[in-house]
Design a protein around this motif. Structure first.
Motif, PDB file in Angstrom:
ATOM      1  N   SER A  90       0.832  -1.207   0.000  1.00  0.00           N
ATOM      2  CA  SER A  90       0.000   0.000   0.000  1.00  0.00           C
ATOM      3  C   SER A  90       0.866   1.256   0.000  1.00  0.00           C
ATOM      4  N   ALA A  91       1.937   1.236   0.810  1.00  0.00           N
ATOM      5  CA  ALA A  91       2.840   2.387   0.871  1.00  0.00           C
ATOM      6  C   ALA A  91       3.529   2.618  -0.470  1.00  0.00           C
ATOM      7  N   ASP A  92       3.993   1.535  -1.091  1.00  0.00           N
ATOM      8  CA  ASP A  92       4.680   1.680  -2.376  1.00  0.00           C
ATOM      9  C   ASP A  92       3.711   2.129  -3.472  1.00  0.00           C
ATOM     10  N   ARG A  93       2.480   1.629  -3.433  1.00  0.00           N
ATOM     11  CA  ARG A  93       1.491   2.046  -4.423  1.00  0.00           C
ATOM     12  C   ARG A  93       1.157   3.534  -4.262  1.00  0.00           C
ATOM     13  N   ALA A  94       0.991   3.974  -3.021  1.00  0.00           N
ATOM     14  CA  ALA A  94       0.712   5.380  -2.763  1.00  0.00           C
ATOM     15  C   ALA A  94       1.885   6.257  -3.199  1.00  0.00           C
ATOM     16  N   HIS A  95       3.101   5.758  -3.010  1.00  0.00           N
ATOM     17  CA  HIS A  95       4.292   6.505  -3.420  1.00  0.00           C
ATOM     18  C   HIS A  95       4.325   6.683  -4.932  1.00  0.00           C
ATOM     19  N   ARG A  96       4.012   5.614  -5.666  1.00  0.00           N
ATOM     20  CA  ARG A  96       3.988   5.715  -7.132  1.00  0.00           C
ATOM     21  C   ARG A  96       2.904   6.693  -7.593  1.00  0.00           C
ATOM     22  N   GLU A  97       1.764   6.654  -6.906  1.00  0.00           N
ATOM     23  CA  GLU A  97       0.670   7.551  -7.262  1.00  0.00           C
ATOM     24  C   GLU A  97       1.056   9.009  -7.036  1.00  0.00           C
ATOM     25  N   GLU A  98       1.737   9.280  -5.932  1.00  0.00           N
ATOM     26  CA  GLU A  98       2.176  10.645  -5.663  1.00  0.00           C
ATOM     27  C   GLU A  98       3.222  11.099  -6.673  1.00  0.00           C
ATOM     28  N   ARG A  99       4.100  10.214  -7.088  1.00  0.00           N
ATOM     29  CA  ARG A  99       5.085  10.565  -8.106  1.00  0.00           C
ATOM     30  C   ARG A  99       4.390  10.958  -9.410  1.00  0.00           C
ATOM     31  N   ARG A 100       3.325  10.238  -9.737  1.00  0.00           N
ATOM     32  CA  ARG A 100       2.576  10.564 -10.953  1.00  0.00           C
ATOM     33  C   ARG A 100       1.898  11.926 -10.822  1.00  0.00           C
ATOM     34  N   HIS A 101       1.353  12.195  -9.635  1.00  0.00           N
ATOM     35  CA  HIS A 101       0.709  13.487  -9.405  1.00  0.00           C
ATOM     36  C   HIS A 101       1.719  14.633  -9.505  1.00  0.00           C
ATOM     37  N   ILE A 102       2.924  14.396  -8.999  1.00  0.00           N
ATOM     38  CA  ILE A 102       3.968  15.424  -9.055  1.00  0.00           C
ATOM     39  C   ILE A 102       4.314  15.751 -10.500  1.00  0.00           C
ATOM     40  N   GLU A 103       4.358  14.732 -11.348  1.00  0.00           N
ATOM     41  CA  GLU A 103       4.681  14.945 -12.751  1.00  0.00           C
ATOM     42  C   GLU A 103       3.544  15.658 -13.488  1.00  0.00           C
ATOM     43  N   GLU A 104       2.282  15.338 -13.122  1.00  0.00           N
ATOM     44  CA  GLU A 104       1.140  15.868 -13.861  1.00  0.00           C
ATOM     45  C   GLU A 104       0.680  17.234 -13.346  1.00  0.00           C
ATOM     46  N   ILE A 105       0.673  17.420 -12.042  1.00  0.00           N
ATOM     47  CA  ILE A 105       0.197  18.688 -11.459  1.00  0.00           C
ATOM     48  C   ILE A 105       1.194  19.160 -10.391  1.00  0.00           C
ATOM     49  N   PRO A 106       2.380  19.547 -10.789  1.00  0.00           N
ATOM     50  CA  PRO A 106       3.422  19.910  -9.809  1.00  0.00           C
ATOM     51  C   PRO A 106       3.033  21.081  -8.911  1.00  0.00           C
ATOM     52  N   GLN A 107       2.323  22.080  -9.453  1.00  0.00           N
ATOM     53  CA  GLN A 107       1.963  23.234  -8.629  1.00  0.00           C
ATOM     54  C   GLN A 107       0.966  22.850  -7.538  1.00  0.00           C
ATOM     55  N   GLY A 108       0.021  22.017  -7.903  1.00  0.00           N
ATOM     56  CA  GLY A 108      -0.935  21.557  -6.899  1.00  0.00           C
ATOM     57  C   GLY A 108      -0.267  20.725  -5.822  1.00  0.00           C
ATOM     58  N   GLN A 109       0.666  19.849  -6.217  1.00  0.00           N
ATOM     59  CA  GLN A 109       1.396  19.039  -5.249  1.00  0.00           C
ATOM     60  C   GLN A 109       2.309  19.896  -4.382  1.00  0.00           C
ATOM     61  N   ARG A 110       2.848  20.972  -4.997  1.00  0.00           N
ATOM     62  CA  ARG A 110       3.710  21.873  -4.233  1.00  0.00           C
ATOM     63  C   ARG A 110       2.892  22.590  -3.149  1.00  0.00           C
ATOM     64  N   GLU A 111       1.680  22.988  -3.492  1.00  0.00           N
ATOM     65  CA  GLU A 111       0.816  23.623  -2.505  1.00  0.00           C
ATOM     66  C   GLU A 111       0.431  22.637  -1.398  1.00  0.00           C
ATOM     67  N   GLU A 112       0.243  21.400  -1.786  1.00  0.00           N
ATOM     68  CA  GLU A 112      -0.056  20.362  -0.797  1.00  0.00           C
ATOM     69  C   GLU A 112       1.099  20.232   0.190  1.00  0.00           C
ATOM     70  N   LEU A 113       2.309  20.219  -0.324  1.00  0.00           N
ATOM     71  CA  LEU A 113       3.494  20.131   0.521  1.00  0.00           C
ATOM     72  C   LEU A 113       3.598  21.359   1.425  1.00  0.00           C
ATOM     73  N   ARG A 114       3.305  22.527   0.864  1.00  0.00           N
ATOM     74  CA  ARG A 114       3.365  23.766   1.638  1.00  0.00           C
ATOM     75  C   ARG A 114       2.374  23.725   2.815  1.00  0.00           C
ATOM     76  N   GLN A 115       1.163  23.245   2.563  1.00  0.00           N
ATOM     77  CA  GLN A 115       0.158  23.215   3.621  1.00  0.00           C
ATOM     78  C   GLN A 115       0.477  22.178   4.699  1.00  0.00           C
ATOM     79  N   ILE A 116       1.124  21.108   4.295  1.00  0.00           N
ATOM     80  CA  ILE A 116       1.521  20.090   5.283  1.00  0.00           C
ATOM     81  C   ILE A 116       2.439  20.701   6.330  1.00  0.00           C
TER      82      ILE A 116
END
Length: 253
Positions: A90-116
């Protein structure tokens, strides 16, 4: 006297020791072994108590006890193996999914990181520096989001096979203790049961005290708690066995 714990604490926080602990992950499978030992002793002792309460002889008790010991131990080990494996997948699958999100919507993922990290109390330039540093490594970026959002740990060192093996081995060792007196031919079931009660009580107390030591809890209280839980399970099993014996015996009379 207070200097010795302080020196030990300082030694454990030397750079080399800190790195060793981090690389070791969870520090082994002591938790799996403790769980297996407690469950093994309780399960085996409950089977013995129920069989004695039901009036069975030593041969039947040994057969029932060993069959239960192996079957339940294997079942628990497989469950732990599958659970650990499922968590890692589950952890590895979630990691791959996040990597895909970073490639597709980097600004949105960056904001997610900022809010964390904003939720952790960081702000201003410090916050932006942290976001820039982590976002510079996509793998670390994805791993951070998975850990903070989902509580999962991609790439953890936990081995499903080792977790299951530790559980099974501890289950067998602790579960043998209530059974061994019944293997001795010259002992009657009643005498063997008395020895089993004493030996298993000591085992419960020791396991609980070890658990207390590991968790930095009062050792005696932890030992007594484990003893009461195991004794309660055995008393319940003995009562059910005796009740069924009386009920079935009355029906056959």
């Amino acid at each position: 006297m207070a200097q010795q714990p302080t020196r030990n604490l300082e030694h454990e926080h030397q750079p080399v020791r800190i790195r060793e602990r981090i690389q070791a992950g969870d520090g082994g499978h002591l938790g799996d072994a403790m769980l297996g030992a407690i469950d093994g002793a309780i399960t085996s002792f409950a089977v013995v108590a129920g069989a004695v309460g039901g009036g069975f002889g030593s041969l039947v008790i040994v057969i029932l006890g060993f069959a239960s010991l192996l079957a339940d131990g294997f079942s628990m080990a497989v469950s732990n193996y599958l659970g650990t494996k499922s968590d890692a997948e589950s952890a590895d699958r979630a990691h791959r999914e996040e990597r895909r999100h970073i490639e597709e919507i980097p600004q949105g993922q960056r904001e997610e990181l900022r809010q964390i990290f904003a939720d952790k109390g960081f702000s201003g330039e410090t916050l932006e520096c942290m976001v820039d540093a982590i976002a510079g490594d996509p793998d670390l970026w994805a791993k951070t989001v998975v850990q903070e959002e989902l509580g999962l740990h991609p790439g953890a060192n936990a081995s499903p096979l080792h977790a299951g093996g530790a559980t099974f081995l501890a289950f067998l060792i602790a579960g043998l203790i209530p059974l061994l007196p019944f293997v001795v031919p010259m002992l009657s079931p009643q005498v063997a049961f008395g020895i089993s009660i004493g030996a298993t009580s000591i085992a419960f107390l020791a396991i609980g005290m070890i658990k207390g030591r590991v968790l930095e809890q009062p050792m005696l209280r932890s030992g007594l708690e484990t003893l009461l839980i195991g004794g309660g399970a055995a008393a319940l099993a003995y009562g059910v066995g005796a009740l069924l014996r009386a009920w079935i015996g009355a029906g056959l009379a």
